[in-house]
Design an enzyme around this catalytic site. Structure first.
Site, PDB file in Angstrom:
ATOM      1  N   CYS A   2     -81.619 110.287 -24.584  1.00  0.00           N
ATOM      2  CA  CYS A   2     -82.812 110.935 -24.064  1.00  0.00           C
ATOM      3  C   CYS A   2     -83.853 111.018 -25.174  1.00  0.00           C
ATOM      4  O   CYS A   2     -83.547 110.809 -26.340  1.00  0.00           O
ATOM      5  CB  CYS A   2     -82.475 112.331 -23.557  1.00  0.00           C
ATOM      6  SG  CYS A   2     -80.990 112.413 -22.541  1.00  0.00           S
ATOM      7  N   ARG A  27     -85.706 104.193 -24.021  1.00  0.00           N
ATOM      8  CA  ARG A  27     -84.395 104.788 -24.187  1.00  0.00           C
ATOM      9  C   ARG A  27     -83.691 105.012 -22.852  1.00  0.00           C
ATOM     10  O   ARG A  27     -82.497 105.305 -22.816  1.00  0.00           O
ATOM     11  CB  ARG A  27     -84.520 106.127 -24.946  1.00  0.00           C
ATOM     12  CG  ARG A  27     -85.090 105.977 -26.337  1.00  0.00           C
ATOM     13  CD  ARG A  27     -85.502 107.319 -26.935  1.00  0.00           C
ATOM     14  NE  ARG A  27     -84.344 108.115 -27.334  1.00  0.00           N
ATOM     15  CZ  ARG A  27     -83.794 108.090 -28.535  1.00  0.00           C
ATOM     16  NH1 ARG A  27     -84.271 107.268 -29.465  1.00  0.00           N
ATOM     17  NH2 ARG A  27     -82.776 108.860 -28.829  1.00  0.00           N
ATOM     18  N   TRP A  74     -81.697 111.506 -19.493  1.00  0.00           N
ATOM     19  CA  TRP A  74     -80.728 110.606 -18.869  1.00  0.00           C
ATOM     20  C   TRP A  74     -79.581 111.496 -18.409  1.00  0.00           C
ATOM     21  O   TRP A  74     -78.926 112.138 -19.205  1.00  0.00           O
ATOM     22  CB  TRP A  74     -80.240 109.564 -19.873  1.00  0.00           C
ATOM     23  CG  TRP A  74     -79.216 108.625 -19.324  1.00  0.00           C
ATOM     24  CD1 TRP A  74     -77.882 108.851 -19.172  1.00  0.00           C
ATOM     25  CD2 TRP A  74     -79.437 107.292 -18.849  1.00  0.00           C
ATOM     26  NE1 TRP A  74     -77.253 107.767 -18.641  1.00  0.00           N
ATOM     27  CE2 TRP A  74     -78.179 106.787 -18.434  1.00  0.00           C
ATOM     28  CE3 TRP A  74     -80.565 106.478 -18.738  1.00  0.00           C
ATOM     29  CZ2 TRP A  74     -78.036 105.500 -17.920  1.00  0.00           C
ATOM     30  CZ3 TRP A  74     -80.411 105.200 -18.229  1.00  0.00           C
ATOM     31  CH2 TRP A  74     -79.160 104.718 -17.825  1.00  0.00           C
ATOM     32  N   ASN A  98     -80.725 116.434 -26.409  1.00  0.00           N
ATOM     33  CA  ASN A  98     -80.023 115.155 -26.252  1.00  0.00           C
ATOM     34  C   ASN A  98     -78.563 115.365 -26.619  1.00  0.00           C
ATOM     35  O   ASN A  98     -78.267 116.132 -27.533  1.00  0.00           O
ATOM     36  CB  ASN A  98     -80.578 114.080 -27.197  1.00  0.00           C
ATOM     37  CG  ASN A  98     -82.024 113.744 -26.926  1.00  0.00           C
ATOM     38  OD1 ASN A  98     -82.568 114.118 -25.906  1.00  0.00           O
ATOM     39  ND2 ASN A  98     -82.639 113.037 -27.860  1.00  0.00           N
ATOM     40  N   GLY A  99     -77.650 114.645 -25.973  1.00  0.00           N
ATOM     41  CA  GLY A  99     -76.248 114.705 -26.360  1.00  0.00           C
ATOM     42  C   GLY A  99     -75.390 115.430 -25.345  1.00  0.00           C
ATOM     43  O   GLY A  99     -75.799 115.688 -24.208  1.00  0.00           O
ATOM     44  N   GLU A 477     -61.298  92.950 -36.118  1.00  0.00           N
ATOM     45  CA  GLU A 477     -62.727  93.221 -36.233  1.00  0.00           C
ATOM     46  C   GLU A 477     -63.103  93.596 -37.667  1.00  0.00           C
ATOM     47  O   GLU A 477     -64.153  93.180 -38.176  1.00  0.00           O
ATOM     48  CB  GLU A 477     -63.117  94.334 -35.255  1.00  0.00           C
ATOM     49  CG  GLU A 477     -64.506  94.911 -35.446  1.00  0.00           C
ATOM     50  CD  GLU A 477     -65.638  93.927 -35.210  1.00  0.00           C
ATOM     51  OE1 GLU A 477     -66.793  94.283 -35.467  1.00  0.00           O
ATOM     52  OE2 GLU A 477     -65.371  92.774 -34.786  1.00  0.00           O
ATOM     53  N   LYS A 481     -65.828  91.589 -39.945  1.00  0.00           N
ATOM     54  CA  LYS A 481     -66.995  92.210 -40.571  1.00  0.00           C
ATOM     55  C   LYS A 481     -67.057  91.879 -42.060  1.00  0.00           C
ATOM     56  O   LYS A 481     -68.124  91.595 -42.592  1.00  0.00           O
ATOM     57  CB  LYS A 481     -66.942  93.730 -40.396  1.00  0.00           C
ATOM     58  CG  LYS A 481     -67.360  94.213 -39.033  1.00  0.00           C
ATOM     59  CD  LYS A 481     -68.852  94.016 -38.812  1.00  0.00           C
ATOM     60  CE  LYS A 481     -69.180  94.023 -37.319  1.00  0.00           C
ATOM     61  NZ  LYS A 481     -68.800  92.781 -36.633  1.00  0.00           N
ATOM     62  N   GLU A 484     -68.138  88.282 -42.457  1.00  0.00           N
ATOM     63  CA  GLU A 484     -69.516  88.029 -42.033  1.00  0.00           C
ATOM     64  C   GLU A 484     -70.538  88.396 -43.099  1.00  0.00           C
ATOM     65  O   GLU A 484     -71.504  87.656 -43.311  1.00  0.00           O
ATOM     66  CB  GLU A 484     -69.827  88.831 -40.764  1.00  0.00           C
ATOM     67  CG  GLU A 484     -69.230  88.271 -39.495  1.00  0.00           C
ATOM     68  CD  GLU A 484     -69.606  89.123 -38.293  1.00  0.00           C
ATOM     69  OE1 GLU A 484     -69.989  88.545 -37.265  1.00  0.00           O
ATOM     70  OE2 GLU A 484     -69.519  90.360 -38.387  1.00  0.00           O
ATOM     71  N   HIS A 500     -43.372  87.931 -40.915  1.00  0.00           N
ATOM     72  CA  HIS A 500     -43.187  86.627 -40.293  1.00  0.00           C
ATOM     73  C   HIS A 500     -44.127  85.573 -40.875  1.00  0.00           C
ATOM     74  O   HIS A 500     -44.477  84.613 -40.189  1.00  0.00           O
ATOM     75  CB  HIS A 500     -43.376  86.735 -38.774  1.00  0.00           C
ATOM     76  CG  HIS A 500     -42.346  87.576 -38.108  1.00  0.00           C
ATOM     77  ND1 HIS A 500     -41.048  87.146 -37.892  1.00  0.00           N
ATOM     78  CD2 HIS A 500     -42.403  88.839 -37.636  1.00  0.00           C
ATOM     79  CE1 HIS A 500     -40.360  88.109 -37.302  1.00  0.00           C
ATOM     80  NE2 HIS A 500     -41.169  89.145 -37.142  1.00  0.00           N
ATOM     81  N   LYS A 599     -78.083  86.418 -34.579  1.00  0.00           N
ATOM     82  CA  LYS A 599     -77.737  87.601 -33.795  1.00  0.00           C
ATOM     83  C   LYS A 599     -77.183  87.212 -32.432  1.00  0.00           C
ATOM     84  O   LYS A 599     -76.208  87.786 -31.956  1.00  0.00           O
ATOM     85  CB  LYS A 599     -78.967  88.493 -33.623  1.00  0.00           C
ATOM     86  CG  LYS A 599     -78.699  89.796 -32.869  1.00  0.00           C
ATOM     87  CD  LYS A 599     -77.712  90.677 -33.630  1.00  0.00           C
ATOM     88  CE  LYS A 599     -77.402  91.959 -32.912  1.00  0.00           C
ATOM     89  NZ  LYS A 599     -76.296  92.699 -33.539  1.00  0.00           N
TER      90      LYS A 599
END
Length: 604
Positions: A2, A27, A74, A98-99, A477, A481, A484, A500, A599
């Site tokens: 929000c 937003r 929102w 907000n939140g 992941e 990162k 990357e 293994h 991107k």
């Protein structure tokens, strides 16, 4: 996500509040409202729908105030309506927020017993009542501190108090808030874009800060209530939407944006009042006998985390495949398969081709995407949105956790639809998910500890990541990162697979990063760490308080938030992102635009 704006002005603020709210429309929102101090009283104007509906209200009922706050909402707690729209009032207090306040139900019950009456279904109104109660016995700043101490959750807040006609207060935890410095005027806003039309001098509040602004000054306090100074910097108005704030790189900022992005995403799936979790678009998740997830790179690891949950919670077989391979092997699919494409941009060429192939086979298709007008969003039968906001850094952070959050919610929805969990368990799991924004904020506060590890880790040529269960994809992941943005060779493995083959790589020069908060598999992971320690391998253990008690003696331990194991693959993402980030910074790499990467990969 929000939007918030607050102005202590020298001239009428109605038009400026509306101008700011229009800049915050990106937003997402479903209602809007403003409030201002008029002749010692606070008046408010609210409307369901777009800002033009609020402008129609103001055309007939202008708000003649020089001090005011505004908000785009929102919906989370309570449906979109004028009654649930912000600002909310309780006694002397008018407030925007907000939140999500996680403990709002307990607070509301307590306040109701004290004779307080509520007008809305929102968690926000609880804050207004709490603050109004505290103002009965304390001055505004002390009352604000006492109120914040009672809240659990991630939030940003803006406040007016009747009788304090030249005061606006604000606070943040897990959701951003900035202070704008003008000429005889002061501002607060949910981001630099909100205050951009009025000033280019901005201070970013730190986690846990609260602030009181008047015509000339901003008094800022940290979470203990001690006065503090935050740097004031000049921001180009044209760049405010993609402003890094106090952060050195967009990637670092976006790591810290994750609580807000996660909360906004989850609000599309969870009704916090009832604890019900729904799949957007009205899709019947009980109608399918298999899930097929297709994605590339980081998005495929989000899908791999989801596979554990779809199968464990919902008893729904789930396959995850990198989109670049999927259609070429001519996979066998059944008509009752739901094909889910996962992509930040919604334009990833391989994933889009896989989605189209699934449509050609007659499958129901869905897209988990952050760009809601993208090609995938338009071509899929169902849109499962994420709401991460713009992500500038090439290495995905908040887009990844938003994907994980959305998929976790879908797994709970599938479990409920298929009768695998009852209403009580659905409510428990939804409550856990709503705790995630706060826990993500806590996890990001490990930044200083993780930064201290970077100089040594940056010397490594090879790094291994280990995880078990749904943390195995998080290990993959983490390795991605590091590759990357720091250009260090890294691999992720299921911890049980160490013996293994990968154990042959272990030596004194090969750090092993273990993601292992305490859970039923923790003891097995301890055995794997012992195997590493026996061969002289340096260990970095990312765990919780209980796990730290059983860490190998030679391990460097990072202690993250304690939470239900259901949340581990989401909550423990920020530490691995921060580790990659600070190693890359240590090496002097171009963090936001790493070499050879784009991107959005829009060619095959």
């Amino acid at each position: 996500m929000c939007g918030i704006i607050g102005i202590v002005g020298e001239s009428p603020v109605q038009d400026r509040l509306i101008e700011s709210l229009k800049r915050l429309e990106y937003r997402g929102y479903d209602s809007a409202g403003i409030a201002g101090c008029v002749d010692g009283q606070v008046e408010r104007r609210r409307a369901k729908g777009k800002i033009r509906a609020l402008e129609e209200v103001l055309a007939s009922e202008p708000l003649n105030a020089k001090v005011g706050i505004g908000h785009t909402r929102w919906a989370t707690h309570g449906a979109p309506s004028e009654t649930n729209a912000h600002p909310h009032k309780a006694g002397r207090v008018t407030l925007v927020h907000n939140g999500i306040i996680e403990n709002y139900a307990e607070l509301r019950d307590s306040l109701t017993r004290r004779g307080r009456t509520f007008e809305s279904e929102t968690d926000t109104e609880v804050i207004a009542h709490l603050l109004d109660c505290e103002l009965e016995k304390k001055p505004p700043i002390e009352a604000m501190k006492a109120t914040l101490d009672q809240l659990t959750g991630a939030y940003a807040i803006g406040v007016l108090i009747e009788g304090e006609d030249a005061l606006v207060m604000g606070a943040r935890r897990g959701s951003p808030l900035v202070v704008g410095y003008g000429d005889g005027e002061m501002f607060i806003g949910s981001d630099a874009l909100a205050v951009g039309p009025f000033t280019n001098r901005i201070a970013y509040l730190d986690e846990g800060d609260f602030v009181a602004i008047d015509h000339k000054t901003a008094r800022i306090f940290d979470e203990t209530g001690q006065p503090v100074q935050r740097p004031v910097r000049t921001v180009a108005a044209s760049a405010a939407l993609v402003e890094k704030g106090n952060y050195r790189h967009f990637m670092e900022k976006e790591i810290h944006d994750q609580p807000d992005a996660c909360q906004h995403t989850l609000s599309a799936y969870i009704d916090p009042t009832t604890g019900k979790v729904q799949a957007p678009g009205g899709v019947d998740l009980a109608a399918f006998d298999r899930i097929q997830i297709v994605a590339c790179g980081t998005a495929s690891y989000a899908g791999s985390i989801a596979r554990y949950l779809f199968e464990r919670l919902a008893g729904l077989p789930c396959d995850v495949e990198v989109a670049s391979e999927f259609r070429y092997r001519q996979p066998a699919v059944s008509p009752k398969t739901l094909a889910i494409a996962v992509s930040q941009s919604g334009e990833t060429a391989d994933t889009l081709a896989a989605l189209r192939w699934c449509k050609q086979q007659g499958l129901t298709t869905a897209a988990v995407v952050n760009v809601h007008e993208s090609t995938m969003a338009r071509e899929a039968d169902v849109l499962f949105p994420t709401h991460a906001g713009p992500e500038i850094g090439v290495a995905s952070t908040k887009a990844f956790t938003s994907q994980v959050a959305a998929l976790m919610a879908l797994a709970v929805a599938a479990a409920a639809a298929r009768g695998r969990i009852d209403a009580m368990e659905e409510k428990r799991l939804s409550k856990l998910l709503l705790e995630a924004p706060r826990l993500l904020a806590d996890a990001a506060q490990l930044e200083d500890e993780i930064r201290a590890l970077a100089p040594e880790l940056a010397k490594a040529r090879d790094v291994l990541y280990l995880g078990r269960g749904a943390l195995f994809p998080l290990a993959l992941e983490g390795a991605l990162k590091l590759k990357e943005i720091s250009y260090i060779h890294a691999e992720g493995y299921a911890a049980g697979e160490l013996k293994h083959g990968p154990i042959a790589l272990i030596d004194e020069a090969t750090p092993v990063i273990v993601i292992a908060p305490s859970d039923p598999l923790f003891e097995k992971t301890v055995s794997n760490m012992s195997e590493v320690a026996a061969r002289g391998g340096p260990i970095i253990l990312i765990t919780d308080t209980e796990g730290a008690k059983n860490a190998p003696a030679n391990a460097r331990v990072i202690v993250g938030p304690t939470c239900d194991p259901f949340l581990h693959p989401l909550v423990y993402a920020p530490p691995i992102q921060l580790l990659a980030y600070y190693v890359a910074v240590q090496k002097g790499a171009d963090v936001d635009q790493p070499r050879n990467l784009a991107k959005s990969v829009t060619v095959e």
